[in-house]
Enzyme design. Structure first.
Site, PDB file in Angstrom:
ATOM      1  N   HIS A   1       0.835  -1.212   0.000  1.00 45.62           N
ATOM      2  CA  HIS A   1       0.000   0.000   0.000  1.00 45.62           C
ATOM      3  C   HIS A   1       0.871   1.264   0.000  1.00 45.62           C
ATOM      4  CE1 HIS A   1      -3.903   1.872   0.414  1.00 45.62           C
ATOM      5  NE2 HIS A   1      -3.421   2.671   1.364  1.00 45.62           N
TER       6      HIS A   1
ATOM      7  N   GLU B   1      -2.258  -5.606  -4.277  1.00 47.71           N
ATOM      8  CA  GLU B   1      -2.926  -5.167  -3.068  1.00 47.71           C
ATOM      9  C   GLU B   1      -4.317  -5.797  -2.955  1.00 47.71           C
ATOM     10  OE1 GLU B   1      -2.856  -0.784  -1.208  1.00 47.71           O
ATOM     11  OE2 GLU B   1      -4.217  -1.089  -2.864  1.00 47.71           O
TER      12      GLU B   1
ATOM     13  N   ASN C   1      25.748 -23.745  -5.966  1.00 47.63           N
ATOM     14  CA  ASN C   1      26.447 -25.020  -6.110  1.00 47.63           C
ATOM     15  C   ASN C   1      26.032 -26.003  -5.029  1.00 47.63           C
ATOM     16  OD1 ASN C   1      27.968 -24.856  -8.429  1.00 47.63           O
ATOM     17  ND2 ASN C   1      29.582 -23.682  -7.449  1.00 47.63           N
TER      18      ASN C   1
END
Length: 679
Positions: free
Chosen positions: A48, A70, A405
């Site tokens: 918001h 929202e 990795n």
């Protein structure tokens, strides 16, 4: 009077990116099906704020995109939509998209429009499906609880005294927005006090002269009211008191010493108005990209004060003709102490918690484990360990390589882990701590570990080691840092152990650090990175060649010793080698490279400093060792030009300039000279 909004952009972007980090963190912590309402509220508030700020500054693409997020979040927090993995994944992708949009606005670039349109469509599609009625028992129970809570709240009449401080409007907070929110909670009567209004010609348009007395009547809890005013706590005087239980008869607005108006309660308000108003904290003047704790600034100010006092004392001593040497000595000692403390305090300003580098990994682990079909618990410790900002920025990529990795090739899939008697969920641990004058970062996993036999076999097939050569476990592990070295049977698009590991080591070496690997097959691997705290100051060894003084970074020196004649060998092209235990080290005469007149030309008369870079060792022939000290690095290229074999310069205590040797560059420089001589 017009306001230049661009002066606030930097603060808006900083706060928005912090909000996105917060959204990402909370989304990753959400439990599917039983999400914590406070977590969803936190995510909603961040979205918001970004939407409100974007609309204020005219970033409509950001505002429109955030509005969709929202709406989805609002359905979740109201219990109208279940928190599913699909929705969380879409919101995480939307957070990435918002970063891209905000970054494009900040850099005045074009965002990835195709990705924006795709995600907007996905959000629209999810919203079109409609909010799911709380069919699940958990949602039904939650709704019943909320209904019961509402019923338990008695109708109360609240008297709110709201007296904003004059500067409150400059923080971006508007009283009208707060009143609109209050009006959504119940019947609101607003009485304004304008008794402090100055004459019209004296009014400053960005100052607040009004105060208000508000009466709110309804089934409202005290916390609901304080929540609306929480962003202006420091910018107003606020009092919230219950007046009495609500009376059944309607109450007319009370006429007082100010204008009275009633804010009408509007039905069918847009969903977003149920949330908090977009507000920004009063940090608008902040323009720096580094946020420094006030304690560090206070310490700096105190030290500068001490320095001024010491300077005053020394000036007074200078004017005193009595020749009080003791007083002068005390003053100089104090000056030295103050200078050292000031230096340390200034360096601390650049220090940031390593959590800034670690915070990217929860999301990465979340995404990669889903992609790879693995289950991994990420543990982090030592996040508050501080590191220089420049080092922090440069260590990010190597850490990403190592983590990817570990996830791709280290930790096994659940089926194999169970088959090998391990827990189904693997553990990846990131740890940071200080050790001596360095920072240590460990990346460890409880995965498959390195297969020494396969690494050794691969190295032999590539000619990296001789067919009959037997290496220690540590030496075998070091082979994975060779360029292009990999034992993976198939390289994925995530990583390949060996693909990029040479870059990891080179980057860490470039920072003046080192990396070690410890691994046991079947039990896991630990990569240990050691880094200097800062790149601005280094611990150096002062050496002398002829009349010149040079500095070698202490971390590059393995040992120094006097040369024994019987251990010197000269090969066909004139290259001098020194037999150091079981290996032969090339000898580099610094006076030859820098074209100096040395004190000694016979190797047995001088000293040999063995230095190492990227796994290569050479012995630097020098006249003498002078001592060790911390030196402040000054760049050469800025004011002069790049010099091979030199990484920078510094100013010594006697005012002379001394060059700092670039060990890696010297080795490369010597290698080129040797190649040229052979040719």
């Amino acid at each position: 009077m017009s306001i230049d909004l661009e002066q606030f952009h930097q603060t808006f972007f900083e706060e928005s990116f912090e909000g996105l980090d917060e959204m990402e963190k909370e989304l990753l912590d959400l439990d599917m099906g039983s999400a914590d309402s406070e977590s969803i509220n936190t995510i909603f508030r961040a979205a918001h704020s970004i939407k409100g700020g974007s609309a204020t500054f005219g970033f409509t693409d950001v505002a429109e995109f955030t509005h969709r997020m929202e709406t989805l979040l609002d359905e979740m927090r109201d219990g109208r939509r279940e928190v599913t993995q699909e929705a969380v994944n879409l919101l995480l992708s939307s957070v990435d998209c918002l970063r891209d949009l905000l970054g494009a606005q900040r850099e005045h670039n074009e965002p990835d429009k195709e990705n924006v349109i795709t995600l907007q469509q996905q959000l629209d599609d999810m919203l079109k499906v409609g909010s799911t009625p709380p069919a699940e028992s958990s949602h039904a129970a939650a709704s019943e609880t909320r209904k019961k809570e509402v019923e338990e709240i008695k109708e109360t009449e609240w008297l709110i005294q709201f007296h904003p401080h004059p500067h409150m409007l400059r923080t971006g907070n508007e009283p009208l927005r707060m009143f609109n929110e209050l009006a959504l909670l119940g019947d609101l009567i607003v009485k304004a006090d304008h008794s402090k209004l100055p004459a019209f010609c004296d009014i400053a348009f960005d100052e607040c002269y009004l105060s208000w007395e508000l009466t709110l009547k309804g089934s409202v809890k005290h916390e609901q009211i304080t929540e609306i005013f929480e962003w202006v706590d420091d910018d107003c005087d606020l009092s919230i008191e219950p007046v009495s239980e609500v009376e059944q008869h309607s109450q007319k607005p009370v006429k007082g010493n100010g204008e009275t108006e009633k804010v009408p309660q509007t039905e069918n308000k847009p969903v977003e108005q149920k949330g908090k108003t977009e507000r920004r904290k009063s940090s608008l003047s902040e323009a720096s990209s580094i946020r420094v704790g006030i304690d560090k600034v206070d310490e700096l100010v105190n030290l500068v004060g001490e320095l001024v006092i010491t300077q005053s004392m020394l000036s007074q001593t200078n004017e005193d003709d009595s020749g009080n040497q003791d007083k002068l000595r005390d003053g100089l000692a104090q000056l030295e102490r103050n200078t050292r403390e000031l230096q340390e305090s200034v360096m601390r300003i650049r220090m940031l918690p390593i959590s800034f580098a670690f915070n990217r990994f929860p999301r990465m682990v979340h995404d990669l484990t889903q992609k790879l079909g693995k289950k991994v618990e990420l543990k982090m410790s030592g996040e508050q360990t501080e590191l220089d900002k420049t080092v922090m920025e440069k260590i990010g990529d190597p850490l990403v390589h190592l983590v990817r990795n570990s996830l791709d090739h280290g930790i096994e899939i659940p089926e194999i882990r169970l088959k090998n008697g391990k827990p189904e969920i693997g553990v990846l641990h990131l740890n940071a701590y200080h050790q001596g004058g360095s920072i240590v970062i460990e990346i460890s996993d409880d995965g498959a570990g390195l297969n020494a036999a396969r690494i050794s076999s691969k190295a032999k097939s590539q000619g990296l080691i001789d067919e009959n050569e037997v290496l220690t476990k540590e030496k075998i592990h070091e082979l994975i840092f060779n360029p292009g070295f990999s034992t993976a049977e198939t390289l994925s698009d995530v990583s390949g152990r060996g693909v990029g590991m040479d870059v990891v080591k080179r980057n860490i070496k470039g920072l003046g650090g080192s990396i070690d690997v410890d691994s046991e097959e079947g039990k896991g691997s630990t990569f240990t990175i050691r880094l200097p705290l800062t790149l601005a100051i280094l611990d150096g060894q002062l050496i002398r060649v002829g009349n010149e003084t040079y500095i070698i970074p202490l971390i590059s020196i393995e040992e120094t010793f006097q040369v024994s004649y019987e251990l010197i060998n000269t090969i066909a092209n004139g290259t001098e080698l020194y037999r150091l235990r079981d290996e032969y080290i090339p000898i580099v005469r610094l006076h030859d490279i820098f074209n100096l007149q040395p004190e000694h030309t016979e190797l047995t008369d001088g000293l040999l400093a063995v230095v190492e870079s990227d796994g290569c060792k050479v012995g630097l022939f020098i006249d003498d060792l002078l001592g060790q000290q911390q030196v402040v690095i000054k760049g050469l290229e800025t004011n002069f030009r790049r010099v091979d074999g030199v990484s920078g310069a510094t100013i010594l205590g006697d005012g002379t300039v001394s060059l700092i040797l670039d060990v890696g560059g010297l080795i490369e420089f010597a290698r080129k000279r040797q190649t040229k001589a052979v040719a």
